[in-house]
Enzyme design. Structure first.
Site, mmCIF file in Angstrom:
data_model
loop_
_atom_site.group_PDB
_atom_site.id
_atom_site.type_symbol
_atom_site.label_atom_id
_atom_site.label_comp_id
_atom_site.label_asym_id
_atom_site.label_seq_id
_atom_site.Cartn_x
_atom_site.Cartn_y
_atom_site.Cartn_z
ATOM 1 N N ALA B 15 61.691 56.318 30.636
ATOM 2 C CA ALA B 15 61.400 56.649 32.022
ATOM 3 C C ALA B 15 61.581 58.177 32.178
ATOM 4 O O ALA B 15 62.093 58.835 31.561
ATOM 5 C CB ALA B 15 62.853 56.125 32.716
ATOM 6 N N CYS B 16 60.585 58.557 33.097
ATOM 7 C CA CYS B 16 60.387 60.069 32.735
ATOM 8 C C CYS B 16 60.169 60.585 34.145
ATOM 9 O O CYS B 16 59.892 60.107 35.369
ATOM 10 C CB CYS B 16 59.034 59.979 31.983
ATOM 11 S SG CYS B 16 59.119 59.169 30.510
#
Ligand code: SF4
Ligand code: SF4
Lengths: 503, 390
Positions: B15-16
């Site tokens: 997740a970024c």
């Protein structure tokens, strides 16, 4: 000659429950039950019992129990009941052992050795009751790329796609011929396919005129016997299928005994009444791949290039190379039928010992076609031993576009897999032409049962897809990361192209 | 090599934060603003990967391919250079300038090469395809070498660390670009590997991506059929190759690409007018294996475009905004507000709707925007590194 065979089943009747109604006597075409009204007595001749459970199911007082006969030969790991009985049978008759349905040996069922994935945390699962979940599938050749032109700034598709079959669910009904099964069974399949937005397959027995109205959902088969193949038959179909082989009996042709060739069937198959319908082992106009290509193109020509042409082969050792040849020969769909695929009649030795599990063939074929860069040129359909929706999901994850179900569909119609289809005495009104028996299968009810089954499976497939965080079936197709093996050795894992659970 | 450990997993889960900024008129700015934007979204990464793509940074040689390559050791470098010399004339080469930086540890050897393809008799395959092939060959065959940037007049800078630290490590304030994208990574199960950070790049295409693609298994197998080997086992690499296949090799438009990655539902397609319906149905039939299923938001760039896209049911955030000189695509709205007072309007695109910013036809990317056009007078250190400003 005295028969040395002993009954395979015991039929036990609870006399306190039995009301001597005679239902079992009327229901059993194998004539196991006998009612002696004067003596107020019902007697069972167990030696004729095939274990189809028709009597048990219909007995109004549930007075009957049928169970495997505990009487066994002396324990021996090699000389089991099965081998002894087969030898007695052949010693008594001198004949080839016959059987029906699919291989019942305990070869590994790879569906049961693969488990599926589900998303946790980093990737939300999707609830199919609240969100769209797409199962629609198209079968047919796909080009390597699409050409899109800009006309006044708007994209316009330039490529013309080869004809496609649109399936609302990736499940079709396998080839089962009219003759092997009753007209009512055929009608049930046809109507269910139409209602479900999918397809059923005529098998090699032609198509009864009454069923032409379901042509849009019919795949018409062209087999080595060419029974019932004529211009209208090709014309009415949605797609055509060349049957090269069948999983239950790779390497041999079909055999419909003359007793089953009644008036309607002789008309549909275009053969004289009462004659055995024997389809040759090979197509005598196909001795090699280029001959197959000719037949593929002949069928396409004959139908104005408007219908996909499928080629069905039995899963055998070198399926991958054969499938590649078939794709190059112009087939739009390749069907692989595995060793557990069913049949109306086959020599037992062939059914049980020839061919390979379809899971392995599927993995090998899908890999091979991808390695050759031609996987998109044909769709891949598997048949033979699909028993539940999880099998469907696993087949698609391994690389199939869709599956055929045959045995499962007949089970939905009442079949109890007694393996006596070749006798023509199916008590469930399926594998028989005896009007007294075929009456038992009402096409209204049959179609409803099939529709229910496939609907239920679709819901389950959607749940499994949603669990993986996928909302369209094409993202599962060939997505082997969604599979893990359990209890498989390195070689098996490699062939299946999956990793072991825990990895 | 650390990569071995990574390879055990078919792909990573992350997740970024993603951020992109582009000047349609080709005005260039140094790496300072985007570093600040990434720092603002620090909570979305965990220090296991950060990176940037910058377009217009090598104006002195815009027609040479510039390879950025990471090596485990000089043996890998020598082998790679042999490979390169076979297909290219090496016009210039040397280490990529870096500075020691807290939070950036054990960097690999980082080199760059300016390359001119040798002419060849092999007319079956175009120049770009040849470059792709060389990149694939090095990445697959040379142990301990990884080409992470292979475009013209652009470069990718990435590594293990928080993006702002990676930015300082690579001295990005010394580069000026009209298009910047950045990425901060929060992988949940892989060790950081320098090559595994974003952006991913092939030729001029670069991709920064937030999400996990559940269809990775088949996306990858489909691309393999077209000669792409996915060596990194991350879904972002797959996006980069898919973009290359659809837009460059097969000549589809951005709109069609969006319809492949995040297609409309069949029920929507069925309701479209004839021509459009045929197009969309065919796109799904033919490229169904490239549908990117699962949560993602992504910024795809090349030398003329910056494209934002989210998955068909929009499970990952994406905000778009426009300022006077720059257009923005971001995981969050805060950083664009932080950078640019002139951002007047922001909006959230629909799932599957591609947002495309393009360099104007006449734009010649040369002007340099003085850093003052941005608001941030306050030095980065004084702002802390955590939260968005309220
Ligand atoms: S059907 Fe049941 S109740 Fe009727 S005769 Fe047979 S065993 Fe007895
Ligand atoms: S179709 Fe009829 S005869 Fe054949 S296995 Fe099923 S129940 Fe038995």
């Amino acid at each position: 000659m005295i028969s040395y065979l002993w009954p395979r089943f015991l039929v036990e009747r609870d006399l306190r429950r039995c009301i001597r109604c005679g239902v079992c006597t009327r229901q059993c075409a194998f004539e196991v039950h006998h009612l002696y009204e004067e003596e107020d007595w019902v007697y069972s001749d167990e030696s004729a019992c095939v274990g189809c459970l028709r009597c048990v199911t219909l007995c109004p007082t549930k007075a009957l129990v049928v169970r495997p006969n505990p009487t066994q030969p002396p324990p021996n790991a090699n000389w089991t009941t099965e081998y002894l009985q087969n030898i007695y049978k052949q010693a008594e008759t001198g004949g080839v052992l016959l059987t029906g349905m699919g291989c019942d040996k305990g070869y590994p069922v790879y569906w049961d050795r693969m488990v599926l994935d589900a998303s946790q945390v980093s990737n939300p699962s999707i609830d199919p009751l609240r969100e769209p979940m797409e199962l629609r599938t198209y079968l047919g050749a796909k080009p390597d790329s699409l050409e899109v032109e800009r006309v006044e700034g708007r994209p316009v598709l330039h490529t013309k796609l080869a004809p496609q079959l649109e399936l609302a669910v990736p499940i079709m009904f396998s080839a089962i011929s009219y003759g092997a099964i009753s007209y009512n069974a055929c009608e049930s399949l046809a109507r269910a396919a139409a209602e479900l937005g999918t397809f059923y397959n005529t098998g090699e027995g032609g198509l009864h005129r009454n069923l032409y109205r379901y042509g849009k959902n019919t795949i018409c088969q062209v087999a080595s016997g060419r029974f019932g193949v004529h211009a209208d038959y090709l014309e009415v179909a949605a797609a055509l299928e060349i049957k090269i082989g069948q999983g239950a009996k790779p390497g041999i042709g079909g055999h419909l005994p003359g007793e089953k060739v009644t008036g309607e069937i002789s008309r549909t198959r275009m053969i004289p009444r009462g004659t055995d319908a024997l389809s040759p082992a090979p197509h005598h106009d196909i001795y090699s791949i280029e001959d197959l290509a000719q037949l593929v193109y002949a069928l396409k020509e004959a139908t104005d290039w408007e219908k996909p042409v499928s080629v069905k082969i039995a899963a055998v050792h070198n399926s991958a190379a054969i499938a590649s040849g078939i794709v190059r020969a112009g087939a739009d769909i390749v069907v692989l039928d595995g060793i557990r695929g069913g049949t109306g009649a086959a020599p037992t030795m062939i059914r049980d010992n020839v061919g390979i599990p379809v899971e392995l063939a599927l993995a090998a074929v899908d890999d091979r076609l991808r390695r050759e860069g031609i996987r998109n040129r044909a769709s891949l359909v598997v048949a033979g031993g699909i028993r539940c929706s999880a099998d469907v999901v696993k087949a698609i994850a391994l690389g199939a576009d869709a599956v055929y179900i045959g045995t499962a569909a007949l089970v939905a119609l009442g079949c109890h897999v007694c393996q006596r289809c070749y006798t023509g005495k199916c008590n469930w009104g399926i594998a028989t032409q005896d009007p007294r028996l075929t009456r038992r299968l009402n096409p209204d009810v049959g179609a409803r049962r099939l529709v229910n089954l496939v609907r239920a499976w679709s819901h389950e497939i959607m749940e499994m897809l949603g669990g993986m965080g996928i909302n369209a079936i094409e993202s599962l197709r060939g997505n082997r990361l969604k599979l893990r093996g359990v209890g498989l050795n390195q070689e098996e894992l490699e062939i299946l192209g999956i990793r072991h659970a825990g990895r | 090599m650390l990569r071995e450990a990574v390879l055990r997993d078919e792909k990573d889960f992350s997740a970024c934060s993603i951020f992109g900024m582009m000047s349609p008129s080709g005005k260039r700015v140094n790496g300072e603003p985007i570093i600040r934007a990434m720092a603002n979204m620090r909570e979305r990464s965990n220090g296991l990967g950060g990176g940037f793509a910058a377009y217009g940074i090598y104006p002195q040689c815009p027609d040479l391919y510039c390879f950025h390559v990471m090596f485990d050791d000089h043996v890998a470098r020598k082998q790679t250079e042999e490979h390169l010399r076979r297909d290219f004339e090496v016009c210039d080469s040397g280490p990529i300038p870096t500075r020691p930086c807290d939070g950036v540890e054990n960097p690999p050897l980082l080199w760059r090469y300016f390359l001119l393809p040798r002419s060849t008799d092999d007319c079956d395959i175009g120049e770009e395809d040849r470059v792709v092939r060389v990149v694939m060959e090095i990445n697959v065959k040379v142990d301990g070498a990884f080409v992470f940037s292979s475009g013209k007049d652009m470069g990718v800078f990435k590594g293990v660390g928080f993006p702002e630290d990676i930015g300082r490590f690579f001295r990005l304030e010394e580069y000026e670009a009209y298009l910047w994208t950045g990425h901060g990574r929060f992988p949940t199960n892989t060790q950081g590997w320098w090559g595994g950070a974003h952006p991913f790049n092939i030729l001029d295409w670069s991709v920064v991506h937030n999400g996990e693609i559940s269809s990775y298994g088949i996306n990858r197998r489909f691309l393999e059929m077209y000669g792409y080997s996915c060596t990194l086992h991350t879904d972002t690499e797959v996006v980069a190759y898919a973009v290359d296949l659809l837009l460059r090799r097969q000549g589809l438009g951005v709109e069609e690409m969006a319809a492949v990655f995040a297609p409309p539902l069949w029920s929507e397609i069925d309701r479209m007018e004839e021509g459009k319906r045929k197009l969309h149905a065919a796109l799904r039939q033919v490229y169904g294996s490239l549908l990117l299923n699962g949560p993602f938001s992504v910024i795809i760039s090349n030398r003329r475009q910056m494209i934002g896209l989210t998955d068909r049911i929009r499970l990952r955030p994406l905000v778009v905004g426009s300022g006077r000189d720059f257009d923005y695509i971001s995981s969050e709205e805060a950083p664009m507000r932080l950078l640019d007072d002139t951002v007047s309007e922001t909006w959230i695109p629909w799932g599957g709707e591609a947002v495309v910013f393009e360099l104007k036809e006449e734009a010649v990317p040369e002007l340099t925007v003085p850093i003052e056009v941005f608001r941030s007078e306050v030095p980065l250190a004084a702002r802390g590194t955590g939260r968005a400003e309220g």
